[in-house]
Enzyme design. Structure first.
Site, PDB file in Angstrom:
ATOM      1  N   ASP A  75       0.481  -1.056   0.139  1.00 51.89           N
ATOM      2  CA  ASP A  75      -0.167  -0.147   0.430  1.00 51.89           C
ATOM      3  C   ASP A  75       0.994   1.215   0.209  1.00 51.89           C
ATOM      4  O   ASP A  75       1.797   1.149   0.478  1.00 51.89           O
ATOM      5  CB  ASP A  75      -1.389   0.186   0.850  1.00 51.89           C
ATOM      6  N   GLU A 139       0.213  -0.790   5.915  1.00 48.76           N
ATOM      7  CA  GLU A 139       0.957  -0.783   6.556  1.00 48.76           C
ATOM      8  C   GLU A 139       0.837   1.246   6.898  1.00 48.76           C
ATOM      9  O   GLU A 139       0.973   1.844   8.218  1.00 48.76           O
ATOM     10  CB  GLU A 139       2.557  -0.419   6.177  1.00 48.76           C
ATOM     11  N   GLU A 168      11.063  -1.473   4.987  1.00 50.83           N
ATOM     12  CA  GLU A 168      11.584   0.191   4.736  1.00 50.83           C
ATOM     13  C   GLU A 168      12.340   0.878   4.370  1.00 50.83           C
ATOM     14  O   GLU A 168      13.417   0.171   4.788  1.00 50.83           O
ATOM     15  CB  GLU A 168      10.737   0.287   6.399  1.00 50.83           C
TER      16      GLU A 168
END
Ligand SMILES: [Zn+2]
Length: 388
Positions: A75, A139, A168
């Site tokens: 997302d 997230e 990340e």
């Protein structure tokens, strides 16, 4: 069967093409599932409260000694006004050796880089480890039904995960300069200061909550939290808003509100901080005509994965691939690693994060290849460690 993409840049472009604004995965998880099924993964896509998650596992036929998981999200935050972008945010336009699009940094590129690294490892290595994917589409939002649900699923289905890498963005200038071995906690505070409404020309007949709150905020801001610790910077407290919604020029309002946030290190827990803050409030209330009330919301405790095998393997893999001595950091915001740390050791490593969430989010295409090479080397070194 479609031919598997083997270029991490093209795979990033493909993933950017799914319009997956939180919590909608835009069909990207199905695509990833079919991609890894062709590598021999068993996949399971499930939906909780409108959030779609993907769990997938690959194991060598001869059995495995250890499981490495990769956690990531498909997302993205909304693109904002699309007309402000120089190219469509869901195309993945490549120009000037950069790829532009929402998720090009955070974090479709690292999902793509990891998938290609896995594909190569499975094709080229004699593997003794099992690989798990924990990919969510929640997230960037509340994160209530994303990685948390994936972890519940892991426990419910008696799946075992020994270590986890989160993709990340972690680097500050160069791919390989920073990995995260922990994160600070985040506690938000909501203050209501109640006074007594009155005419502004007769302040002696009122209690001014605006001035009382300003006074209190000064004390709050000068609260000494700590000087940092071995792996953490000093905790910081910052005020995010002060509001009265008072439009009248001649009225002292009845109340005033302020919010603040504390990013705290391993010297504190949210409850020890609340205790400290409550003392400050009660001391203030004793000496003031105004009355303060404070509410709190903790969105994650601080945590640390002590430097050890996992960070050593990644550090070595970075050094071997790009020749950089990486820094172990605990800075930045929260991430889903805060949920994973309750299950297994977790570290984070991804791209340079300087354009994430911005208009024209972009990354160097060469950086995606470097990231893939580092992940590839990490998989090799991780596997080698447990071949012994
Ligand atoms: Zn992210």
């Amino acid at each position: 069967m479609t031919k598997l993409i083997d270029d991490p840049i093209l795979l990033t472009k493909k993933l950017i093409g799914f319009r997956s604004i939180t919590p909608d995965d835009g069909g990207s998880l199905k695509f990833i599932a079919s991609f890894v099924e062709q590598l021999g993964f068993q996949t399971n896509i499930f939906t909780t409260q409108g959030v779609t998650n993907l769990f997938a596992r690959w194991s060598p036929k001869s059995g495995h000694k250890r499981t490495l998981a990769f956690n990531g999200h498909v997302d993205v935050v909304p693109p904002g006004k699309e007309s402000l972008w120089d190219s469509n945010p869901f195309i993945g336009d490549i120009r000037n050796e950069r790829i532009f699009g929402r998720g090009s940094v955070d974090m479709k590129s690292s999902v793509a880089a990891y998938l290609i690294a896995l594909k190569e490892a499975i094709k080229e290595e004699e593997l003794n480890c099992s690989f798990v994917l924990l990919i969510t589409s929640d997230e960037e939002g509340d994160a209530e039904f994303g990685t948390k649900e994936l972890l519940k699923w892991v426990v419910k289905n008696k799946e075992v995960v020994d270590d986890c890498l989160v993709g990340e963005p972690t680097c500050s200038k160069l791919v390989g300069d920073t990995i995260k071995i922990g994160r600070r906690g985040s506690l938000s505070g909501f203050i209501v200061c109640k006074g007594k409404q009155g005419h502004i020309a007769y302040p002696e007949k009122a209690v001014n909550p605006v001035e009382a709150l300003i006074d209190f905020l000064g004390k709050l801001k000068s609260l000494k939290l700590d000087d940092g610790s071995e792996f953490f910077e000093p905790s910081s407290l910052n005020i995010s808003t002060i509001d009265t919604n008072n439009e009248a020029l001649n009225v002292i309002p009845a109340d005033c509100r302020a919010n603040f946030n504390v990013r705290f290190n391993d010297q504190h827990s949210s409850s020890s901080l609340v205790k400290k803050l409550e003392m400050l409030v009660s001391d203030y209330n004793e000496g003031s005509n105004a009355t303060l009330e404070m509410n709190y919301k903790c969105s994650g405790e601080s945590f640390l994965t002590e430097p050890g095998l996992l960070s050593d393997l990644l550090t070595t893999s970075i050094k071997e691939t790009v020749g950089i001595d990486c820094r172990l950091s605990t800075g930045g915001g929260t991430s889903d690693a805060r949920f994973i740390r309750d299950y297994c050791p977790v570290i984070e490593f991804g791209l340079v994060g300087d354009t994430m969430h911005q208009i024209n989010e972009n990354t160097k295409v060469d950086d995606i290849v470097l990231l893939k090479n580092i992940y590839r080397n990490f998989l090799k070194n991780y596997n080698k460690e447990f071949l012994k």
